[in-house]
Design a protein around this motif. Structure first.
Motif, PDB file in Angstrom:
ATOM      1  N   UNK A  27      54.048  44.228  31.838  1.00  0.00           N
ATOM      2  CA  UNK A  27      54.478  44.387  33.223  1.00  0.00           C
ATOM      3  C   UNK A  27      54.177  45.774  33.783  1.00  0.00           C
ATOM      4  N   UNK A  28      53.851  46.721  32.887  1.00  0.00           N
ATOM      5  CA  UNK A  28      53.668  48.106  33.320  1.00  0.00           C
ATOM      6  C   UNK A  28      52.214  48.526  33.139  1.00  0.00           C
ATOM      7  N   UNK A  29      51.646  49.098  34.207  1.00  0.00           N
ATOM      8  CA  UNK A  29      50.268  49.555  34.168  1.00  0.00           C
ATOM      9  C   UNK A  29      50.168  50.983  34.680  1.00  0.00           C
ATOM     10  N   UNK A  30      49.140  51.667  34.230  1.00  0.00           N
ATOM     11  CA  UNK A  30      48.814  53.000  34.752  1.00  0.00           C
ATOM     12  C   UNK A  30      47.371  52.966  35.214  1.00  0.00           C
ATOM     13  N   UNK A  31      47.162  53.156  36.518  1.00  0.00           N
ATOM     14  CA  UNK A  31      45.810  53.070  37.061  1.00  0.00           C
ATOM     15  C   UNK A  31      45.181  51.718  36.831  1.00  0.00           C
ATOM     16  N   UNK A  32      45.986  50.667  36.794  1.00  0.00           N
ATOM     17  CA  UNK A  32      45.479  49.315  36.607  1.00  0.00           C
ATOM     18  C   UNK A  32      45.332  48.881  35.165  1.00  0.00           C
ATOM     19  N   UNK A  33      45.583  49.789  34.234  1.00  0.00           N
ATOM     20  CA  UNK A  33      45.446  49.494  32.805  1.00  0.00           C
ATOM     21  C   UNK A  33      46.825  49.222  32.203  1.00  0.00           C
ATOM     22  N   UNK A  46      50.657  56.917  39.299  1.00  0.00           N
ATOM     23  CA  UNK A  46      49.688  55.878  38.927  1.00  0.00           C
ATOM     24  C   UNK A  46      50.340  54.637  38.316  1.00  0.00           C
ATOM     25  N   UNK A  47      51.657  54.669  38.139  1.00  0.00           N
ATOM     26  CA  UNK A  47      52.350  53.583  37.457  1.00  0.00           C
ATOM     27  C   UNK A  47      52.708  52.453  38.424  1.00  0.00           C
ATOM     28  N   UNK A  48      52.513  51.221  37.948  1.00  0.00           N
ATOM     29  CA  UNK A  48      52.991  50.046  38.678  1.00  0.00           C
ATOM     30  C   UNK A  48      53.843  49.204  37.740  1.00  0.00           C
ATOM     31  N   UNK A  49      54.841  48.536  38.301  1.00  0.00           N
ATOM     32  CA  UNK A  49      55.649  47.565  37.576  1.00  0.00           C
ATOM     33  C   UNK A  49      55.503  46.234  38.302  1.00  0.00           C
ATOM     34  N   UNK A  50      55.051  45.235  37.587  1.00  0.00           N
ATOM     35  CA  UNK A  50      54.748  43.938  38.202  1.00  0.00           C
ATOM     36  C   UNK A  50      53.780  44.119  39.369  1.00  0.00           C
ATOM     37  N   UNK A  51      52.814  45.025  39.167  1.00  0.00           N
ATOM     38  CA  UNK A  51      51.741  45.318  40.118  1.00  0.00           C
ATOM     39  C   UNK A  51      52.219  45.981  41.411  1.00  0.00           C
TER      40      UNK A  51
END
Length: 231
Positions: A27-33, A46-51
């Motif tokens: 569920x967690x990405x940094x810069x899309x990774x 750069x962090x996203x949770x559930x996009x």
């Protein structure tokens, strides 16, 4: 750079232990990774949770249109409180989201909410003399002499040792007034009118510093860019 589990916990998304599950579930990405470890150091921008980008990772500021009947407290003992109107994870942020000053239960209008201690001090420090604007409905017709009485800066309230600072009173209609003050004494607006023999029947805050309630609906909230607080 901060540890991912500490970051998510401080923003109220989950506990540090639960952050491990967030990572395992992808569920967690940094810069899309997709990230693989909850203890790695990351860039919050750069962090996203559930996009979705993290919500105000550097601290938040919001305005709330407080309805009558809601208390400015976290306690459930006083009935409905303002935190019931806000996102459920905000009280889990660290520092916790709190109101900048208070409005009593019988007063409606603008409240500022933040988890940035410096903003709380900036808006509540007596030295700052931040303007607060209230619309008051009184029990009887207003006397134009009140304009001068409130403006002189020598009005004493019961139990106080110092007079109120000069305040600007505008008579909007026979029983309605707009009052601008730069202090935040206990029930100040009600007590100012009471000292001259008027009872405030309805009280509504329209503005706090540079921030105006505008068309924000009762019970609703809206984020404010933190940089606007310094204007």
């Amino acid at each position: 750079m901060r540890r991912l589990d500490q970051l998510l916990s401080s923003l109220g998304y989950c506990s540090r232990r639960e952050a491990m599950a967030f990572v395992k579930e992808g569920r967690v990405k940094q810069g899309g990774v997709v990230l693989k470890r909850s203890d790695q150091r990351v860039d919050s921008a750069l962090i996203t949770v559930d996009d979705l980008p993290l919500e105000a990772p550097e601290g938040l500021l919001a305005m709330l249109h407080k309805p009558v009947g809601y208390a400015c407290t976290h306690s459930a003992d006083e009935g409905p409180n303002i935190y019931e109107l806000l996102p459920s994870h905000w009280p889990d942020r660290n520092p916790v989201v709190t109101s900048v000053g208070r409005l009593d239960k019988d007063t409606s209008g603008l409240l500022l909410m933040t988890d940035i201690g410096g903003l709380v001090h900036r808006f509540t420090s007596p030295k700052a003399e931040v303007e607060k604007v209230y619309l008051a409905e009184l029990d009887r017709e207003l006397d134009p002499q009140l304009v001068e009485i409130f403006a002189k800066g020598d009005l004493m309230l019961r139990g106080e040792e110092k007079p109120c600072l000069p305040a600007k009173l505008e008579i909007v209609s026979p029983k309605t007034a707009r009052l601008t003050i730069t202090e935040g004494r206990y029930h100040q607006v009600r007590r100012m009118f009471a000292s001259q023999g008027w009872h405030v029947e309805k009280l509504h805050r329209e503005r706090f510093g540079p921030h105006e309630l505008g068309d924000l609906a009762e019970g609703e909230w809206r984020m404010i860019p933190v940089e606007q607080a310094s204007r």
